[in-house]
Design an enzyme around this catalytic site. Structure first.
Site, short mmCIF file in Angstrom:
data_model
loop_
_atom_site.label_atom_id
_atom_site.label_comp_id
_atom_site.label_asym_id
_atom_site.label_seq_id
_atom_site.Cartn_x
_atom_site.Cartn_y
_atom_site.Cartn_z
N ARG A 1 56.17 43.82 59.28
CA ARG A 1 55.62 44.06 57.95
C ARG A 1 54.29 43.33 57.83
O ARG A 1 54.14 42.20 58.31
CB ARG A 1 56.58 43.57 56.87
CG ARG A 1 56.09 43.95 55.47
CD ARG A 1 57.00 43.45 54.37
NE ARG A 1 56.36 43.68 53.07
CZ ARG A 1 56.73 43.11 51.94
NH1 ARG A 1 57.77 42.28 51.92
NH2 ARG A 1 56.09 43.37 50.82
N HIS A 2 53.32 43.98 57.20
CA HIS A 2 51.99 43.38 57.05
C HIS A 2 52.04 42.07 56.28
O HIS A 2 53.04 41.75 55.60
CB HIS A 2 51.05 44.36 56.34
CG HIS A 2 51.42 44.61 54.90
ND1 HIS A 2 51.13 43.72 53.89
CD2 HIS A 2 52.05 45.65 54.33
CE1 HIS A 2 51.55 44.20 52.74
NE2 HIS A 2 52.12 45.37 52.98
N GLU B 1 50.24 39.09 53.53
CA GLU B 1 49.98 39.07 52.09
C GLU B 1 48.64 39.69 51.72
O GLU B 1 47.64 39.53 52.42
CB GLU B 1 50.00 37.62 51.59
CG GLU B 1 49.81 37.47 50.09
CD GLU B 1 49.48 36.04 49.71
OE1 GLU B 1 50.41 35.34 49.29
OE2 GLU B 1 48.30 35.63 49.84
N ASP C 1 46.25 40.36 47.87
CA ASP C 1 46.17 39.84 46.51
C ASP C 1 47.18 40.53 45.59
O ASP C 1 47.73 39.92 44.68
CB ASP C 1 44.76 39.98 45.95
CG ASP C 1 43.78 39.00 46.58
OD1 ASP C 1 44.23 37.99 47.16
OD2 ASP C 1 42.56 39.22 46.49
N HIS C 2 47.42 41.83 45.83
CA HIS C 2 48.43 42.54 45.04
C HIS C 2 49.80 41.88 45.20
O HIS C 2 50.52 41.70 44.22
CB HIS C 2 48.52 44.00 45.48
CG HIS C 2 47.52 44.91 44.86
ND1 HIS C 2 46.16 44.69 44.93
CD2 HIS C 2 47.68 46.07 44.14
CE1 HIS C 2 45.52 45.66 44.30
NE2 HIS C 2 46.41 46.50 43.82
N ASN C 3 50.16 41.55 46.44
CA ASN C 3 51.44 40.88 46.67
C ASN C 3 51.50 39.53 45.95
O ASN C 3 52.48 39.21 45.29
CB ASN C 3 51.67 40.66 48.15
CG ASN C 3 51.72 41.93 48.96
OD1 ASN C 3 51.00 42.08 49.93
ND2 ASN C 3 52.57 42.88 48.58
N ARG D 1 45.75 46.86 55.70
CA ARG D 1 46.57 45.64 55.71
C ARG D 1 47.55 45.64 56.88
O ARG D 1 47.98 44.57 57.33
CB ARG D 1 47.29 45.47 54.37
CG ARG D 1 48.22 46.59 53.95
CD ARG D 1 48.68 46.34 52.52
NE ARG D 1 49.69 47.27 52.03
CZ ARG D 1 49.42 48.42 51.42
NH1 ARG D 1 48.16 48.79 51.25
NH2 ARG D 1 50.41 49.19 50.98
N GLU E 1 52.77 53.49 53.40
CA GLU E 1 53.78 53.03 52.44
C GLU E 1 54.18 54.14 51.48
O GLU E 1 53.46 55.14 51.29
CB GLU E 1 53.24 51.82 51.66
CG GLU E 1 54.18 51.22 50.59
CD GLU E 1 55.52 50.72 51.13
OE1 GLU E 1 56.26 51.54 51.73
OE2 GLU E 1 55.85 49.54 50.90
#
Length: 214
Positions: free
Chosen positions: A8-9, A11, A13-15, A58, A82
C-alpha cells in the site's frame, strides 16, 4: 511457488487530514516520501521478476523506486487504480456523513458490496475489474511480484486471491506503507504476512498515523 507482495502506498496530505481519497492524483507527503524510501529498501535484496503498479503517482513513485533497484520496468496497470469514490473525493468523513446520509447508512450497514460511492464505484465493480489480474496471479508461472496500489483495491485483491467473499474486505486492514505477502502454489493462495509495517519502525509511527484510509 509464487510470492506476491502487496504494497500500500505511503501517506499523502489527504490521508493525514482524514479526507476521502480515490482517483485524485495527489502526491506523497514528506512523511510518505520517507515511507517510500523504507519500502524500497525492504526490497533491495529480494529477487524480483516484476513490479506492477497503479498509475496514480502516490503508488507509482514507490513502484519505480523498487523496480530501479532490480533494473525492471514498472508494469502500470489501470485496474490497480483506487476505488472511484466519486463526490466524496477530498471530503472529511464528517462531511460525507452530513452530505450523503443515505449512502453513509448503506455503506456502514451489513451489505456494502453493491453500494456505489456517490457518483462513483462500488466494491463489486472494483472486484470485477480486478478479477482478471487475480486469475493471472493465481494461474501464472512461478515468479516473485510486487504490486503497489491502494487501500480498497488491495483489500479486495486479497479477497479474490484467497477465494473469500469480497464482503470480507472489512475484516482486516492494510495500513499506509504496509506490505502483505501472499504465496501461491498450484493455484491456491495463502497469506504469509498481513499488514507488515516493521520496515517503517524507523519513523516511529503511531497506529493511528498508519491506518488512515485510501
Amino acid at each position: 511457488m509464487s510470492l506476491v507482495y502487496l504494497v500500500r502506498h505511503g501517506e499523502t496530505d489527504h490521508n493525514a487530514q482524514e479526507r476521502g481519497l480515490g482517483r485524485a492524483d495527489v502526491p506523497l507527503s514528506e512523511r510518505g516520501l520517507e515511507q517510500a524510501k523504507l519500502i524500497a529498501a525492504r526490497f533491495a535484496r529480494v529477487p524480483l521478476d516484476a513490479v506492477l503498479s497503479s498509475p496514480l503517482q502516490r503508488a507509482l513513485v514507490i513502484a519505480r523506486a523498487i523496480a530501479e533497484q532490480h533494473a525492471l520496468a514498472v508494469d502500470i496497470r489501470p485496474e490497480l487504480t483506487e476505488l472511484d469514490v466519486g463526490e466524496t473525493e477530498g471530503l472529511a468523513y464528517a462531511e460525507i456523513r452530513a452530505r450523503f446520509p443515505d449512502f453513509y447508512a448503506a455503506w456502514t450497514g451489513d451489505d456494502p458490496v453493491h453500494v456505489p460511492m456517490p457518483g462513483g464505484e462500488s466494491i463489486a465493480a472494483l472486484a470485477e475489474r480486478l478479477a482478471p489480474l487475480a486469475r493471472d496471479l493465481l494461474d501464472g508461472p512461478d515468479r516473485v511480484i510486487v504490486v503497489v496500489s491502494h487501500n480498497f483495491t488491495l483489500r479486495v485483491l486479497v479477497c479474490l486471491l484467497l477465494s473469500i467473499h469480497i464482503a470480507s474486505f472489512r475484516n482486516f486492514r492494510l495500513d499506509l506503507g504496509s506490505i502483505t505477502t501472499i504465496s501461491i502454489q498450484h493455484g491456491r493462495a495463502a497469506i504469509q504476512a498481513l499488514n507488515d509495517v516493521c520496515h517503517l519502525d524507523a519513523l516511529n509511527l503511531s497506529p493511528a498515523a498508519r491506518s488512515v484510509s485510501s
